[in-house]
Design an enzyme around this catalytic site. Structure first.
Site, mmCIF file in Angstrom:
data_model
loop_
_atom_site.group_PDB
_atom_site.id
_atom_site.type_symbol
_atom_site.label_atom_id
_atom_site.label_comp_id
_atom_site.label_asym_id
_atom_site.label_seq_id
_atom_site.Cartn_x
_atom_site.Cartn_y
_atom_site.Cartn_z
ATOM 1 N N HIS A 273 34.314 85.055 -3.809
ATOM 2 C CA HIS A 273 33.882 86.520 -3.770
ATOM 3 C C HIS A 273 34.514 86.991 -4.349
ATOM 4 O O HIS A 273 35.641 87.768 -4.417
ATOM 5 C CB HIS A 273 34.096 86.719 -2.243
ATOM 6 C CG HIS A 273 33.239 85.417 -0.956
ATOM 7 N ND1 HIS A 273 31.327 86.023 -0.221
ATOM 8 C CD2 HIS A 273 33.509 83.939 -1.245
ATOM 9 C CE1 HIS A 273 31.602 85.193 0.309
ATOM 10 N NE2 HIS A 273 32.583 84.126 0.070
ATOM 11 N N GLN B 94 47.534 85.207 -5.045
ATOM 12 C CA GLN B 94 47.858 84.044 -4.679
ATOM 13 C C GLN B 94 49.406 83.370 -4.750
ATOM 14 O O GLN B 94 49.682 83.247 -6.459
ATOM 15 C CB GLN B 94 46.026 82.624 -5.125
ATOM 16 C CG GLN B 94 46.890 81.256 -4.371
ATOM 17 C CD GLN B 94 45.374 80.731 -4.197
ATOM 18 O OE1 GLN B 94 44.618 81.761 -5.220
ATOM 19 N NE2 GLN B 94 45.356 79.689 -3.868
ATOM 20 N N GLN C 133 51.728 77.774 -8.271
ATOM 21 C CA GLN C 133 52.239 76.295 -8.536
ATOM 22 C C GLN C 133 53.185 76.279 -9.554
ATOM 23 O O GLN C 133 53.334 75.456 -9.966
ATOM 24 C CB GLN C 133 51.023 75.424 -8.513
ATOM 25 C CG GLN C 133 49.933 75.305 -6.515
ATOM 26 C CD GLN C 133 49.751 74.093 -6.438
ATOM 27 O OE1 GLN C 133 48.391 74.024 -7.756
ATOM 28 N NE2 GLN C 133 49.072 73.750 -5.567
ATOM 29 N N ARG C 134 52.874 77.205 -10.437
ATOM 30 C CA ARG C 134 53.485 77.211 -11.641
ATOM 31 C C ARG C 134 54.934 77.782 -11.645
ATOM 32 O O ARG C 134 55.761 77.322 -12.346
ATOM 33 C CB ARG C 134 52.880 77.379 -12.920
ATOM 34 C CG ARG C 134 51.624 77.703 -13.421
ATOM 35 C CD ARG C 134 51.112 78.503 -14.264
ATOM 36 N NE ARG C 134 51.814 77.489 -15.395
ATOM 37 C CZ ARG C 134 52.142 79.473 -16.105
ATOM 38 N NH1 ARG C 134 51.279 80.694 -16.208
ATOM 39 N NH2 ARG C 134 52.483 78.622 -17.669
ATOM 40 N N ARG D 136 29.975 83.065 5.710
ATOM 41 C CA ARG D 136 31.285 82.211 5.177
ATOM 42 C C ARG D 136 31.768 81.766 7.520
ATOM 43 O O ARG D 136 32.271 80.760 7.749
ATOM 44 C CB ARG D 136 33.150 82.430 4.709
ATOM 45 C CG ARG D 136 32.728 82.768 3.394
ATOM 46 C CD ARG D 136 31.932 81.656 2.981
ATOM 47 N NE ARG D 136 32.072 81.465 1.474
ATOM 48 C CZ ARG D 136 31.806 80.179 0.440
ATOM 49 N NH1 ARG D 136 31.610 79.267 0.841
ATOM 50 N NH2 ARG D 136 32.320 80.402 -0.904
#
Length: 250
Positions: free
Chosen positions: A96, A103, A106-107, A199
């Protein structure tokens, strides 16, 4: 051992409104919904409310929805902080594109002990849940083994932060889609309505539908008229959906 986490949705910001001091106009609400009304009246210089049928804020906003003048909703914004959402669901969410996203990385953030989101269909069956959690533990073990080996392989890199980042960005390839993520999502009211309309449908994936319904609940408190046309229903499987008579107007 992998641990299960539940969805958490919080409204952390919503538009405020300060009316111009030299405009002779008042309304019966404050904040985001007053802003939407002001924007609409500014288009036609109807601050004197010539139509008694749209004199109140609620009546004016309902009229906006009925005639499809939803561009006015783009002036008001809301921001959600969503936790307990899987990486697979955030991949759907970020499609969207009118939203703004920040966010969990993860790094830079170690994912070796992060929690997981268990799909409802699996969670309700003890045998399937055991199999699922075992798979999560195996992938987490592989991640940590790869991470340690990669950090050793990169041992000649003097910058410790860079070394860890490079190791994590390679090792994270084995992390499952069920890994929990956390994300800040900002968008205008028109975008939020579109997201919920798409959604919160019974045809959407169960997890993203739950996210959409929880966002709707928060928005119905913050802007009850703008989002009050959506009705939440419980389906036969216990999950929930939301519908609106204006859902095709986006």
């Amino acid at each position: 051992m992998a641990e299960q986490v539940k969805l958490s949705v919080e409204l952390i910001a919503c538009s405020s409104f300060t009316p111009p001091a030299d405009v002779e106009w008042s309304t019966d609400v404050e904040g985001a919904e007053a802003l939407v009304e002001f924007a609409g009246r500014a288009c036609y210089e109807t601050f004197d409310k010539p139509n008694p049928r749209t004199a109140s804020n609620a009546a004016y906003l309902r009229h906006i929805m009925e005639v499809g003048h939803t561009a006015l909703l783009e002036h008001a914004n809301a921001t959600m902080y969503i936790r307990g959402i899987s990486r697979s669901a955030t991949h759907e969410l970020v499609r969207h594109r009118h939203f703004s996203f920040s966010q969990l990385s993860q790094r830079f953030v170690h994912s070796g002990e992060s929690e997981v989101v268990v799909p409802t269909l699996i969670d309700e069956d003890p045998q399937l849940r055991e199999l699922f959690m075992h798979a999560m533990d195996e992938s987490r073990f592989a991640f940590n083994e790869l991470l340690n080996a990669l950090e050793e392989k990169l041992g000649d890199e003097p910058n410790a932060l860079l070394r860890k980042k490079q190791a994590r960005q390679a090792a994270r390839a084995v992390l499952p889609n069920a890994t929990e993520s956390r994300i800040v999502v900002s968008g205008n009211f028109r975008t939020w309505r579109h997201f919920i309309g798409m959604r919160a449908s019974e045809h959407a994936d169960v997890e993203i539908r739950e996210v959409a319904v929880e966002c709707l609940r928060k928005l119905q408190v913050a802007a009850p008229t703008v989002f009050g046309d959506f009705e939440i229903e419980t389906l036969a499987d216990g999950s929930q959906m939301a519908t609106s008579p204006y859902v095709m107007d986006f």
